[in-house]
Each structure stands twice: as structure tokens, then as C-alpha cells.
Design a protein around this motif. Structure first.
Motif, PDB file in Angstrom:
ATOM      1  N   PRO A 101       0.822  -1.222   0.000  1.00 52.29           N
ATOM      2  CA  PRO A 101       0.000   0.000   0.000  1.00 52.29           C
ATOM      3  C   PRO A 101       0.850   1.263   0.000  1.00 52.29           C
ATOM      4  O   PRO A 101       0.425   2.310  -0.487  1.00 52.29           O
ATOM      5  CB  PRO A 101      -0.806  -0.134   1.301  1.00 52.29           C
ATOM      6  CG  PRO A 101      -0.009  -1.069   2.158  1.00 52.29           C
ATOM      7  CD  PRO A 101       0.645  -2.019   1.214  1.00 52.29           C
ATOM      8  N   GLY A 102       2.088   1.220   0.529  1.00 55.73           N
ATOM      9  CA  GLY A 102       2.948   2.396   0.546  1.00 55.73           C
ATOM     10  C   GLY A 102       3.421   2.809  -0.833  1.00 55.73           C
ATOM     11  O   GLY A 102       3.866   3.946  -1.026  1.00 55.73           O
ATOM     12  N   LEU A 103       3.347   1.906  -1.816  1.00 52.32           N
ATOM     13  CA  LEU A 103       3.732   2.228  -3.192  1.00 52.32           C
ATOM     14  C   LEU A 103       2.514   2.493  -4.062  1.00 52.32           C
ATOM     15  O   LEU A 103       2.584   2.398  -5.287  1.00 52.32           O
ATOM     16  CB  LEU A 103       4.559   1.078  -3.783  1.00 52.32           C
ATOM     17  CG  LEU A 103       5.895   0.776  -3.086  1.00 52.32           C
ATOM     18  CD1 LEU A 103       6.560  -0.437  -3.722  1.00 52.32           C
ATOM     19  CD2 LEU A 103       6.813   1.994  -3.148  1.00 52.32           C
ATOM     20  N   GLY A 104       1.420   2.843  -3.434  1.00 47.61           N
ATOM     21  CA  GLY A 104       0.200   3.127  -4.177  1.00 47.61           C
ATOM     22  C   GLY A 104      -0.565   1.880  -4.565  1.00 47.61           C
ATOM     23  O   GLY A 104      -1.399   1.919  -5.473  1.00 47.61           O
ATOM     24  N   GLY A 105      -0.293   0.798  -3.851  1.00 45.01           N
ATOM     25  CA  GLY A 105      -0.966  -0.463  -4.159  1.00 45.01           C
ATOM     26  C   GLY A 105      -0.035  -1.400  -4.898  1.00 45.01           C
ATOM     27  O   GLY A 105       1.178  -1.191  -4.997  1.00 45.01           O
TER      28      GLY A 105
ATOM     29  N   TRP B 218       7.610  -6.168  -8.874  1.00 51.33           N
ATOM     30  CA  TRP B 218       6.469  -5.398  -8.369  1.00 51.33           C
ATOM     31  C   TRP B 218       5.458  -5.263  -9.492  1.00 51.33           C
ATOM     32  O   TRP B 218       5.812  -4.911 -10.630  1.00 51.33           O
ATOM     33  CB  TRP B 218       6.925  -4.017  -7.899  1.00 51.33           C
ATOM     34  CG  TRP B 218       5.796  -3.134  -7.421  1.00 51.33           C
ATOM     35  CD1 TRP B 218       5.123  -3.229  -6.247  1.00 51.33           C
ATOM     36  CD2 TRP B 218       5.225  -2.030  -8.120  1.00 51.33           C
ATOM     37  NE1 TRP B 218       4.160  -2.255  -6.153  1.00 51.33           N
ATOM     38  CE2 TRP B 218       4.199  -1.496  -7.303  1.00 51.33           C
ATOM     39  CE3 TRP B 218       5.474  -1.435  -9.362  1.00 51.33           C
ATOM     40  CZ2 TRP B 218       3.429  -0.401  -7.683  1.00 51.33           C
ATOM     41  CZ3 TRP B 218       4.709  -0.343  -9.744  1.00 51.33           C
ATOM     42  CH2 TRP B 218       3.693   0.156  -8.908  1.00 51.33           C
ATOM     43  N   THR B 219       4.179  -5.574  -9.195  1.00 45.15           N
ATOM     44  CA  THR B 219       3.103  -5.563 -10.192  1.00 45.15           C
ATOM     45  C   THR B 219       1.971  -4.689  -9.689  1.00 45.15           C
ATOM     46  O   THR B 219       1.553  -4.790  -8.526  1.00 45.15           O
ATOM     47  CB  THR B 219       2.577  -6.990 -10.444  1.00 45.15           C
ATOM     48  OG1 THR B 219       3.661  -7.826 -10.840  1.00 45.15           O
ATOM     49  CG2 THR B 219       1.520  -6.995 -11.530  1.00 45.15           C
ATOM     50  N   ARG B 220       1.484  -3.835 -10.578  1.00 40.75           N
ATOM     51  CA  ARG B 220       0.345  -2.965 -10.247  1.00 40.75           C
ATOM     52  C   ARG B 220      -0.568  -2.915 -11.462  1.00 40.75           C
ATOM     53  O   ARG B 220      -0.124  -2.716 -12.599  1.00 40.75           O
ATOM     54  CB  ARG B 220       0.841  -1.553  -9.912  1.00 40.75           C
ATOM     55  CG  ARG B 220      -0.260  -0.492  -9.800  1.00 40.75           C
ATOM     56  CD  ARG B 220      -0.966  -0.542  -8.456  1.00 40.75           C
ATOM     57  NE  ARG B 220      -2.093   0.373  -8.402  1.00 40.75           N
ATOM     58  CZ  ARG B 220      -2.004   1.683  -8.133  1.00 40.75           C
ATOM     59  NH1 ARG B 220      -0.817   2.238  -7.923  1.00 40.75           N
ATOM     60  NH2 ARG B 220      -3.081   2.425  -8.080  1.00 40.75           N
ATOM     61  N   ASP B 221      -1.866  -3.147 -11.250  1.00 39.64           N
ATOM     62  CA  ASP B 221      -2.823  -3.042 -12.347  1.00 39.64           C
ATOM     63  C   ASP B 221      -3.924  -2.069 -11.968  1.00 39.64           C
ATOM     64  O   ASP B 221      -4.114  -1.735 -10.794  1.00 39.64           O
ATOM     65  CB  ASP B 221      -3.399  -4.411 -12.724  1.00 39.64           C
ATOM     66  CG  ASP B 221      -4.046  -5.118 -11.540  1.00 39.64           C
ATOM     67  OD1 ASP B 221      -4.450  -4.445 -10.580  1.00 39.64           O
ATOM     68  OD2 ASP B 221      -4.139  -6.361 -11.568  1.00 39.64           O
ATOM     69  N   GLY B 222      -4.652  -1.573 -12.988  1.00 37.69           N
ATOM     70  CA  GLY B 222      -5.716  -0.620 -12.731  1.00 37.69           C
ATOM     71  C   GLY B 222      -6.468  -0.291 -14.002  1.00 37.69           C
ATOM     72  O   GLY B 222      -6.172  -0.796 -15.094  1.00 37.69           O
ATOM     73  N   ASN B 223      -7.472   0.554 -13.857  1.00 36.18           N
ATOM     74  CA  ASN B 223      -8.323   0.984 -14.960  1.00 36.18           C
ATOM     75  C   ASN B 223      -7.972   2.426 -15.299  1.00 36.18           C
ATOM     76  O   ASN B 223      -8.065   3.323 -14.455  1.00 36.18           O
ATOM     77  CB  ASN B 223      -9.800   0.863 -14.550  1.00 36.18           C
ATOM     78  CG  ASN B 223     -10.745   0.993 -15.724  1.00 36.18           C
ATOM     79  OD1 ASN B 223     -10.458   1.713 -16.688  1.00 36.18           O
ATOM     80  ND2 ASN B 223     -11.874   0.302 -15.637  1.00 36.18           N
TER      81      ASN B 223
ATOM     82  N   GLY C 233     -12.618   2.056 -20.121  1.00 40.19           N
ATOM     83  CA  GLY C 233     -12.511   0.613 -20.270  1.00 40.19           C
ATOM     84  C   GLY C 233     -11.119   0.096 -20.560  1.00 40.19           C
ATOM     85  O   GLY C 233     -10.938  -1.107 -20.765  1.00 40.19           O
ATOM     86  N   VAL C 234     -10.097   0.986 -20.546  1.00 39.30           N
ATOM     87  CA  VAL C 234      -8.726   0.548 -20.818  1.00 39.30           C
ATOM     88  C   VAL C 234      -8.109   0.022 -19.518  1.00 39.30           C
ATOM     89  O   VAL C 234      -8.053   0.723 -18.508  1.00 39.30           O
ATOM     90  CB  VAL C 234      -7.876   1.698 -21.387  1.00 39.30           C
ATOM     91  CG1 VAL C 234      -6.444   1.221 -21.613  1.00 39.30           C
ATOM     92  CG2 VAL C 234      -8.484   2.222 -22.676  1.00 39.30           C
ATOM     93  N   LEU C 235      -7.608  -1.237 -19.559  1.00 42.11           N
ATOM     94  CA  LEU C 235      -6.990  -1.875 -18.399  1.00 42.11           C
ATOM     95  C   LEU C 235      -5.479  -1.867 -18.580  1.00 42.11           C
ATOM     96  O   LEU C 235      -4.969  -2.124 -19.670  1.00 42.11           O
ATOM     97  CB  LEU C 235      -7.481  -3.316 -18.262  1.00 42.11           C
ATOM     98  CG  LEU C 235      -9.005  -3.510 -18.195  1.00 42.11           C
ATOM     99  CD1 LEU C 235      -9.349  -4.986 -18.114  1.00 42.11           C
ATOM    100  CD2 LEU C 235      -9.606  -2.745 -17.016  1.00 42.11           C
ATOM    101  N   ALA C 236      -4.771  -1.553 -17.501  1.00 39.61           N
ATOM    102  CA  ALA C 236      -3.314  -1.447 -17.568  1.00 39.61           C
ATOM    103  C   ALA C 236      -2.680  -2.278 -16.469  1.00 39.61           C
ATOM    104  O   ALA C 236      -3.250  -2.472 -15.389  1.00 39.61           O
ATOM    105  CB  ALA C 236      -2.881   0.013 -17.446  1.00 39.61           C
ATOM    106  N   GLU C 237      -1.478  -2.802 -16.770  1.00 39.45           N
ATOM    107  CA  GLU C 237      -0.684  -3.525 -15.768  1.00 39.45           C
ATOM    108  C   GLU C 237       0.776  -3.148 -15.960  1.00 39.45           C
ATOM    109  O   GLU C 237       1.302  -3.180 -17.077  1.00 39.45           O
ATOM    110  CB  GLU C 237      -0.865  -5.029 -15.908  1.00 39.45           C
ATOM    111  CG  GLU C 237      -0.074  -5.816 -14.869  1.00 39.45           C
ATOM    112  CD  GLU C 237      -0.224  -7.316 -15.037  1.00 39.45           C
ATOM    113  OE1 GLU C 237      -0.957  -7.931 -14.243  1.00 39.45           O
ATOM    114  OE2 GLU C 237       0.399  -7.867 -15.976  1.00 39.45           O
ATOM    115  N   VAL C 238       1.434  -2.770 -14.867  1.00 38.31           N
ATOM    116  CA  VAL C 238       2.837  -2.380 -14.880  1.00 38.31           C
ATOM    117  C   VAL C 238       3.621  -3.394 -14.055  1.00 38.31           C
ATOM    118  O   VAL C 238       3.200  -3.787 -12.962  1.00 38.31           O
ATOM    119  CB  VAL C 238       3.032  -0.966 -14.309  1.00 38.31           C
ATOM    120  CG1 VAL C 238       4.511  -0.606 -14.249  1.00 38.31           C
ATOM    121  CG2 VAL C 238       2.273   0.055 -15.141  1.00 38.31           C
TER     122      VAL C 238
END
Length: 731
Positions: free
Chosen positions: A383-387, A416-421, A425-430
Motif C-alpha cells: 500500500p505504501g507504493l500506491g498499491g 512489483w506488479t500494479r494493475d488498474g483501470n 474501459g482501458v486496463l493497464a498492468e505495470v
């Protein structure tokens, strides 16, 4: 109105007290006798009519008579209890006991406890399956003895009294407590034809479960190797948690093989041991003792760990194939201790291989033994890295050979993996990660010396998905374009020893993988974009269609980390496609392809599967183009093979099976087989024929025939997958 009374001590004497007798007859009758022991278990008599003759001291009950004593129930048209003789005479009786036995007879003379007596024209039904019909029977001391008896678990039709199978014996003894049936002077019949005789034999009752004894034989033959053979298993229980099966296998070629299986269970797990030993292989080559062994087991360990193993060994390359145990060209043995939790996985184990017939080009000294093989993976919320999720991993691998390079690798890293909208409707994963690895190689392939290698590979990627969905009255449609951009670079030694990444396969399942090598000795590097699009149609009629296509674009065409045959070499990769079609009535089709810009296919895999009430089908086709670019395993010839496996139940009790393997390059059959099975509620007959066309130095082409017979009602749970025999009218 039916009359019901509790009669004191009927279980042992059926002596009536004055009050009970008066109640039964409905009037004031002088006392006849008193119960000698009122503490004994009472019995209940139910009948339409009951009378008592004081002169003869005989009680007569008729009309739907029932006598209940403990867990025994006697039903009869009419019974007479002779108090002076202390016996019951019954007509048209049905007697049940606690062990599930049902005795039907025209007449019987029994003791009041229904335990002992003489029975005429007896028919005994055990657990609703085993039927025994006898001219005469006796009950004594917990045993039923039947004379001139026919036993079977099969349906018997009116007008055709021949069951599928039957045992005829001059005397049969049933031990209800031990749940076992003993036969004397017994002949075994199939469809009314005697095929075997034994002076004495015994079988477990239906529902007895585990019981010692000889099991049914199995017959098989091989045209070119061992001739005709018979297997006769013997099963033995070793307490409640263990058992064993010993199976002599004798053939007309002179082979004498002893097969064995041992099973043991504990509170924390269990294991199975199985193997065979050829005391004489019948081939006359003087090769000494030959055999094979396998062991499987799993145990629960402290702290939620599980230990399991799967060990396999054969004395030589051709033993398993010669005696129809296995067609495998390689045996794999594993042992590991592992734990899987929601956010953690850890495993420590070893792997060993044994090359068999069909691997003649493999030098046994170069076959690797892997130890130690260690893997650790742990996930943390951030959570300290924004999720997102942080993953930490570590692993090690040791490779030992008699000849050639030995190696030890220790590696680890994190990601480290983070996904979001992103909206609309565009889904992203870093993903951001780094991998470290250190190697020590003895007799290194490159130099023949001891070498040390160190490698570091950081990786970063971003993936965008934009699913479009449209629903109509006819179907639901989903189209999803996918773009994944990845960059990684190797620092230090890039040409490290390669043990787990020698054979690369590129298909739709790893199009969007950060590393398309199958292991970690090679990690994909460079700047690349993984591009793809998928389409799904969901039809309310109960079927669905899936399509997918994609390829990889690299920043440079000079990248040589993949050899040409992988389809990943060059700036643009080959195309990967996948098609799937599924119906809710049991049919599934899948096709995967790899082809170039010129539509030259490098690989194509097709699979069809159907499973229905009356049959099933498995069909597969695989094509692999010739590949001489792999620097590790050399030339891979062109492959084009067809495989079919099918079964069809053309009648309720009859099933056909078939298999076929075909080499379309050599235009030659590899294997073909057929089988037919007949089954009903009491028996299953299986006949199969199989031809192997391939040839190796130790295994010539051969034809194998096997015949098996299973009879229900000999222990077990009595369940069967076959419907009962149907009796035809007038038959």
C-alpha cells in the motif's frame, strides 16, 4: 385388525405367559406356563390370525405373519410354534438378518431365536446381489449350509434360467460374521457352459470390501516376444491400513515373472509400491534378472508442508516394452517437500531420469540428475507504493552427470506488479523486476574447465488491454486488443550454462510472457512489443467460439538470442493463432498454429474431445516442420502425426473401442488397436487387440491380445457402470 403382542423370551424359548396368551386370543385362558427368564430379549409376533391349542401346546399364526427378534425378522404365510419341542415350523417364509442376508424358502423348521434349523427349497439373497438357490439348507451356530446349490449375482430370466455366470456346488457354507462363502465340489459356468472345477473355493460376500483370496485371471499374448501368458493375482490384507497383491505371470515362451504391489496408509499419508521381477524372461539371452520398480507416496508434514515422491526404475532399456508394461522412452523420478499458501510457495526436491528403448541416441552417462532443486516465492501487498504486489523469489539447481558438464546455480530476485483501470474501459498492468544468478560449472561445455558466471537482468513492462463488448439478442461478443511493451537487459555473463531452456515453444499461451524461455538459464532480453487481439462469442444456444492471433515486434532484427526454428528470431516473429469451439453437450475443438508471413506453417496442433453418454472421441493432429537450427539438441525431423481414440456403446451392454496412430511423413502406421466389452449387472468381459508397428534394436513390431473378466459380487461395493440384463418376453 392385525394382532400384535410382545411375547416374552421368544428369542430362546417362545414360552407364553398367561397374560400374554390371553391377550393374543382375546379371552380369559388359564395359565399354561411361565417364562423361565423374563430378562431375556422379548420377541414381537404380528399376524392376521393367532390361535393356541392348550392340549398340544402349539401356537398357530397365519396371514402376513411377522416374528421380530433383535435384528432378525421372519415373515411367513403361516407359522406353528411347538412349545414342547421348542421349535418353529414356517411355511412360505422370508428371513432377514443384520448382515443383509435374505432367506426365502418354501418351508423351514427353526429354533425360536431363528438362528438354527432345517430349510427346504432355500433361496438366499446376500446384500441384494448374491443369490444362492439350494434344494435344502441348514442354519446352525451362525452358519448357513446349503446343499446342491447354484450361486450367482446375475439376473435370471423366466424361460432362460442360465445366468451370465454361476457357481454350482454340492455344498455351500456361508459365514455371515466373517462375510465369506465357501464352496465344495464347485464348477464355474459361463452362459451355462462349465469352464472350470475346484474341489474347494471361497469368495467374499458382496459388500465385504477388502478380503483375502485369489482374484480373477487375465490373459494376454504378444506375437513376437513372449507368446501367450496368464496372470493370476492373489490379494492379501495386512491389517486395516495395508494390503498386498502378488501376481504370477507365466508365458508359453518360458517367461516366469512375479508382479507385486504393496499399499500402506497412515494418519498422515501413505504410499504404494509396485514392481515386477523376471525370474526367467523366456528370451534365452542369459541377461540375468530383469525387472522394474515404482513407488508413489505423499505425507503431511509439520507446519503445513507436504512430502511426496514418484520413483520409477527399470533394469534395462527394453524390459517394460517387451512385456507390455509401458511404451515410455524415458522414466522420471521425483521427490520433494513443498508448501503452498495464499501468499507463499516453497519447494525443495530432486529429479532423476532414465533413458529407455527409443532413446538409443542418448548416452546414459550424459543423462542429468537434478539436486538440489529449490524454489521459493513470497508475495507482499504494497500500500505504501500506491498499491500493487511485491514478489520475492529465490531458487537453486544442481546438475550432476557421469559424463559432461556438472553445474550449480543460485538465483533470486524480485518484482512489483500494479494493475488498474485508466478509464474508458482501458486496463493497464505495470511490472518492474530484477533477477540475479550465479553459476559454477565443472567441465564447462565451452572450455572444459571449471568456470564461474554471474548475471543480472532488470525488466520493466507495461500492458494495455481494451475489451469491447456488445450484447445482442442472439449472442454476446467480446473483442480485446492487447499491447505489451517490455524492456530487459542482461549485465555480466549472458552465455551462462543452459540446462532448462534448450527447447523453446512459441504459442498463444506465452505470447504475453515476459520470458518465453521455459526455464531461467536463459532470460529474454531487449526491447519488444507483444501484440495480439482476441475475440469471444458466447451464444445462448449453448456454444462458444474463441479466436486469438498475435506476434512479437523487436526493436532490432540482429537479435540472435532465439534460434530460427523457434519462430521468435528476427525483428518480427512468426504469427501465433488459436481457435477454440465448445458446445455444452460435450464437444470441444482447439487448434493452435505458428506460421510465417508467407503462410508457411512451422507448427500446427489440433485436438478434438467429445464425451457423451454413449461414447467418446479423442482426436489429435500435430505438425512440426523440420528444424536444424537448435544448437543444443540438433536436427529435429519433420513430424506429422494423427492420433485417434474412440469408444462407442452401440447397445446398452456392448461397447466398442479403437485407437490409431499414424505417421503422415513416413506414410506408416505407428500403432492400431481395437477392443470390445460386454457388461451387465454381474460381469464384464473385455477383449482387446493392439498392434505396434515401430521397431527398435530391442523391440520388434508385435501384436498383443488381452482378455479380462470382472465379476461383481465378490467383495467390493457392488457398484457397476453397466445396466442390468434385460429379460425378453417369452425368453
Amino acid at each position: 385388525m392385525r394382532k400384535t403382542r410382545i411375547l416374552p423370551a421368544l428369542a430362546s424359548s417362545l414360552v407364553l405367559g398367561a397374560g400374554a396368551l390371553g391377550a393374543v386370543l382375546g379371552g380369559g385362558v388359564p395359565s399354561v406356563a411361565q417364562a423361565p427368564d423374563a430378562a431375556r430379549m422379548p420377541a414381537s409376533l404380528v399376524a392376521d390370525q393367532v390361535s393356541f391349542d392348550q392340549q398340544t401346546e402349539r401356537l398357530t399364526a397365519s396371514g402376513n405373519v411377522e416374528v421380530l427378534y433383535g435384528d432378525r425378522v421372519l415373515r411367513a404365510k403361516r407359522i406353528v410354534y411347538d412349545q414342547r419341542a421348542d421349535r418353529i415350523e414356517a411355511e412360505g417364509l422370508l428371513l432377514t438378518d443384520a448382515q443383509g442376508g435374505v432367506l426365502i424358502a418354501d418351508g423351514a423348521t427353526l429354533t425360536p431365536d431363528l438362528e438354527d434349523g432345517l430349510i427346504e427349497s432355500a433361496r438366499l439373497l446376500i446384500a441384494g446381489q448374491m443369490q444362492l438357490a439350494a434344494a435344502e439348507a441348514r442354519r446352525e451356530g451362525g452358519f448357513d449350509t446349503l446343499y446342491r446349490t447354484v450361486a450367482s449375482t446375475c439376473t435370471i430370466c423366466e424361460g432362460d434360467t442360465r445366468p451370465t455366470w454361476a457357481i454350482r456346488a454340492s455344498r455351500v457354507i456361508r459365514d455371515a460374521a466373517a462375510q465369506r462363502i465357501y464352496f465344495e465340489n464347485a464348477s464355474f459356468e459361463l452362459f451355462g457352459v462349465p469352464i472350470g472345477w475346484l474341489p474347494r473355493a471361497s469368495i467374499p460376500e458382496p459388500g465385504a470390501g477388502r478380503a483375502n483370496g485369489i482374484l480373477l485371471p487375465r490373459f494376454q499374448s504378444s506375437s513376437q516376444i513372449y507368446g501367450f501368458g496368464i496372470k493370476l493375482p492373489y490379494y492379501r490384507t495386512l491389517g486395516d491400513q495395508a494390503d498386498m497383491t502378488l501376481t504370477p505371470f507365466i508365458t508359453t515362451s518360458g517367461a516366469r515373472i512375479l508382479e507385486g504391489q504393496y499399499r500402506q496408509r497412515f494418519e498422515s499419508g501413505g504410499f504404494n509400491l509396485a514392481g515386477s521381477l523376471a525370474l526367467d524372461d523366456g528370451l534365452g539371452d542369459g541377461g540375468g534378472l530383469r525387472g522394474a520398480l515404482s513407488a508413489q507416496g505423499a505425507f503431511a508434514l509439520p507446519r503445513d508442508f507436504i512430502g511426496d515422491f514418484d520413483l520409477n526404475w527399470a533394469s534395462d532399456d527394453s524390459y517394460l516394452g517387451q512385456f507390455d508394461y509401458s511404451d515410455a522412452d524415458r522414466l522420471t523420478s521425483t521427490a520433494a517437500i513443498h508448501r503452498t499458501m495464499l501468499d507463499e510457495y516453497v519447494s525443495f526436491g530432486t529429479v532423476a531420469f532414465q533413458a529407455l528403448a527409443g532413446s538409443d541416441d542418448v548416452d546414459a552417462g550424459t543423462v542429468p540428475f537434478a539436486f538440489p532443486e529449490f524454489t521459493y516465492r513470497r508475495l507482499y501487498a504494497t500500500p505504501g507504493l500506491g498499491g500493487g504486489t511485491l514478489g520475492i523469489n529465490g531458487d537453486s539447481l544442481g546438475i550432476i552427470r557421469e559424463d559432461g558438464q556438472n553445474m550449480f546455480r543460485a538465483s533470486g530476485g524480485g518484482d512489483w506488479t500494479r494493475d488498474g483501470n485508466l478509464g474508458h474501459g482501458v486496463l493497464a498492468e505495470v511490472v518492474a523486476g530484477i533477477d540475479f544468478a550465479a553459476y559454477q560449472a565443472w567441465e564447462a561445455r565451452a572450455t572444459g574447465d571449471t568456470e564461474t558466471y554471474v548475471r543480472t537482468v532488470p525488466t520493466g513492462s507495461i500492458e494495455l488491454r481494451w475489451p469491447w463488448m456488445k450484447a445482442t439478442s442472439n449472442a454476446q461478443h467480446v473483442i480485446e486488443p492487447i499491447v505489451q511493451v517490455v524492456y530487459s537487459h542482461a549485465f555480466g555473463d549472458s552465455d551462462v550454462p543452459n540446462e532448462d531452456s534448450q527447447l523453446v515453444e512459441f504459442d498463444d499461451t506465452n505470447l504475453f510472457s515476459l520470458n518465453r524461455f521455459p526455464g531461467t538459464d536463459r532470460l529474454e532480453t531487449g526491447f519488444r512489443a507483444n501484440l495480439g487481439v482476441s475475440y469471444t462469442r458466447l451464444d445462448p444456444a449453448g456454444w462458444s467460439l474463441g479466436l486469438m492471433a498475435g506476434r512479437v515486434l523487436r526493436s532490432t532484427s540482429s537479435d540472435a538470442q532465439f534460434y530460427e526454428g523457434t519462430g521468435l528470431a528476427g525483428q518480427w516473429s512468426d504469427y501465433v493463432t488459436a481457435v477454440s469451439l465448445q458446445f455444452d453437450w460435450g464437444l470441444t475443438l482447439v487448434n493452435r498454429s505458428l506460421f510465417t508471413d508467407r503462410l508457411d506453417f512451422a507448427r500446427n496442433e489440433f485436438a478434438l474431445a467429445y464425451e457423451g453418454e454413449r461414447g467418446g472421441l479423442r482426436a489429435a493432429y500435430i505438425y512440426l516442420q523440420e528444424d536444424d537450427t537448435n544448437p543444443f539438441i540438433g536436427l529435429q525431423p519433420e513430424t506429422s502425426e494423427i492420433a485417434l481414440d474412440a469408444r462407442y456403446r452401440f447397445l446398452p451392454n456392448w461397447e466398442l473401442r479403437g485407437l490409431w496412430r499414424y505417421d503422415a511423413v513416413a506414410h506408416a502406421n505407428l500403432r492400431a488397436g481395437a477392443g470390445i466389452t460386454y457388461g451387465n449387472e454381474c460381469a464384464e468381459f473385455d477383449l482387446s487387440l493392439q498392434r505396434r508397428y515401430t521397431y527398435t534394436d530391442n523391440l520388434p513390431p508385435s501384436t498383443s491380445v488381452s482378455f479380462g473378466l470382472k465379476l461383481s459380487g465378490f467383495g467390493g461395493d457392488g457398484e457397476t457402470k453397466w445396466p442390468a440384463r434385460v429379460c425378453m418376453r417369452g425368453a
